[in-house]
Design an enzyme around this catalytic site. Structure first.
Site, PDB file in Angstrom:
ATOM      1  N   THR A  45       0.822  -1.210   0.000  1.00 55.34           N
ATOM      2  CA  THR A  45       0.000   0.000   0.000  1.00 55.34           C
ATOM      3  C   THR A  45       0.856   1.259   0.000  1.00 55.34           C
ATOM      4  O   THR A  45       0.413   2.316  -0.455  1.00 55.34           O
ATOM      5  CB  THR A  45      -0.951  -0.017   1.211  1.00 55.34           C
ATOM      6  OG1 THR A  45      -1.692  -1.253   1.195  1.00 55.34           O
ATOM      7  CG2 THR A  45      -1.933   1.139   1.186  1.00 55.34           C
ATOM      8  N   TYR A 133       4.924 -12.703   4.490  1.00 54.94           N
ATOM      9  CA  TYR A 133       3.747 -12.047   3.883  1.00 54.94           C
ATOM     10  C   TYR A 133       3.322 -12.836   2.659  1.00 54.94           C
ATOM     11  O   TYR A 133       4.044 -12.908   1.668  1.00 54.94           O
ATOM     12  CB  TYR A 133       4.115 -10.607   3.529  1.00 54.94           C
ATOM     13  CG  TYR A 133       3.043  -9.772   2.857  1.00 54.94           C
ATOM     14  CD1 TYR A 133       1.708 -10.153   2.800  1.00 54.94           C
ATOM     15  CD2 TYR A 133       3.390  -8.555   2.269  1.00 54.94           C
ATOM     16  CE1 TYR A 133       0.755  -9.366   2.182  1.00 54.94           C
ATOM     17  CE2 TYR A 133       2.444  -7.753   1.649  1.00 54.94           C
ATOM     18  CZ  TYR A 133       1.137  -8.154   1.602  1.00 54.94           C
ATOM     19  OH  TYR A 133       0.197  -7.369   0.983  1.00 54.94           O
ATOM     20  N   LYS A 161       1.752 -12.568   7.667  1.00 53.70           N
ATOM     21  CA  LYS A 161       0.570 -11.845   7.192  1.00 53.70           C
ATOM     22  C   LYS A 161      -0.055 -12.703   6.105  1.00 53.70           C
ATOM     23  O   LYS A 161       0.548 -12.937   5.050  1.00 53.70           O
ATOM     24  CB  LYS A 161       0.959 -10.475   6.645  1.00 53.70           C
ATOM     25  CG  LYS A 161      -0.222  -9.713   6.034  1.00 53.70           C
ATOM     26  CD  LYS A 161       0.226  -8.383   5.423  1.00 53.70           C
ATOM     27  CE  LYS A 161      -0.942  -7.670   4.743  1.00 53.70           C
ATOM     28  NZ  LYS A 161      -0.525  -6.392   4.097  1.00 53.70           N
ATOM     29  N   ILE A 203      -3.290  -6.219   9.266  1.00 56.20           N
ATOM     30  CA  ILE A 203      -2.537  -5.192   8.545  1.00 56.20           C
ATOM     31  C   ILE A 203      -3.449  -4.726   7.423  1.00 56.20           C
ATOM     32  O   ILE A 203      -3.674  -5.431   6.443  1.00 56.20           O
ATOM     33  CB  ILE A 203      -1.196  -5.737   8.036  1.00 56.20           C
ATOM     34  CG1 ILE A 203      -0.347  -6.199   9.232  1.00 56.20           C
ATOM     35  CG2 ILE A 203      -0.455  -4.672   7.228  1.00 56.20           C
ATOM     36  CD1 ILE A 203       0.959  -6.879   8.850  1.00 56.20           C
TER      37      ILE A 203
END
Length: 294
Positions: A45, A133, A161, A203
């Site tokens: 992001t 992740y 994540k 997250i």
């Protein structure tokens, strides 16, 4: 350990494409004021794909400086070349991050054996805690729970994540990785359920623009209060879909600009600013979430 409501922070930019550090400082203050539990700086992001390494490190370092110990900062350290990820990790180790978040190598599609070797090599280059992740929708590789379990024994790999949106993985990851391994949702739409099933935190993209409500939802879910979590989550659900009406972070930067959180909604090529056909949808979702637009 870092848990709860974690923002996948946008990287604000000026109209010429340079990083807007004044807006970045305001964003950090905003999240501290709103009760956000931690910040991820320069992840997906935060436009990690279009920030060269020196700029990437500078943005993370400035985020840490602005936070001034009041909120943990997690630095994105993903790359699809292991040597590059190690170089980035060594640089981030010097700027004061609380942890790092490393996406699975993308495009080159490593095997499970390659993923394990990659993460072990990156973790060996630092003492800073590492968070895996998994986001196969972007990387074209899915790191299954069985692969994650092979990395639990690495002392500074502390969690994952999981952004597939498949909440059944929470139970499987717990079975394979134990209760001390941190599980973070990377999918806002299923975040509440993820936490209720035993996850530790989220997250989040939406957290950029609804941090107080998102924090309240996370707290309720972590406390096991499914009814309260659902009631807080319901007005936000429209955001969870419309913030992905185009590639993240295009919509969330547009929304943050409309809220006055950042001076400019500029985004770096090859991403472009939000198309007009999405404006109405996103404004409607923002109104339902009781977001004030300036």
């Amino acid at each position: 350990m870092i848990n709860g409501s974690i923002v996948a922070l946008i990287t604000p930019m000026n109209s010429d494409g340079s990083v807007d550090f004044a807006s970045l400082e305001r964003l950090v203050e905003f999240h501290i004021d709103q009760g956000t539990d931690a910040i991820v700086a320069v992840g997906t992001t935060g436009e990690s794909a279009t920030l060269p390494m020196n700029e990437h490190v500078t943005v993370v370092a400035q985020t840490v400086k602005f936070a001034a110990g009041r909120i943990p900062v997690i630095g994105g350290n993903g790359a699809n070349a292991t040597a590059e990820a190690i170089e980035l990790t060594k640089s981030l180790s010097k700027v004061g991050v609380a942890a790092m978040l490393g996406v699975t190598p993308y495009y080159n599609k490593p095997t499970p054996k390659g993923l394990v070797a990659h993460y072990k090599a990156v973790a060996a280059s630092t003492d800073i805690p590492q968070i895996l992740y998994n986001v196969p929708g972007r990387t074209a590789v899915d790191m299954k729970p069985e692969t994650v379990a092979e990395l639990v024994s690495v002392s500074n790999i502390i969690g994952v994540k999981e952004a597939t949106g498949d909440v059944s993985r929470v139970k499987r990851l717990r079975e394979l990785c134990g209760n001390d391994f941190m599980l973070y949702s990377g999918d806002d739409a299923t975040a509440s359920e993820f936490l209720l099933l035993g996850g530790n935190g989220v997250i989040s993209v939406a957290n950029n623009i609804v941090p107080k409500a998102f924090k309240a939802m996370c707290d309720a879910a972590l406390a096991g209060n499914a009814e309260l979590a659902a009631s807080i989550d319901e007005p936000l659900r429209g955001l969870y879909s419309t913030l992905f009406c185009e590639a993240n972070p295009i919509p969330v930067k547009w929304a943050a600009h409309r809220m006055g959180l950042i001076e400019c909604g500029h985004i770096r090529l090859p991403l472009t600013e939000l198309s007009e056909q999405c404006h109405g949808l996103l404004l409607e979702a923002m109104t339902r979430a009781q977001i004030e637009v300036k």
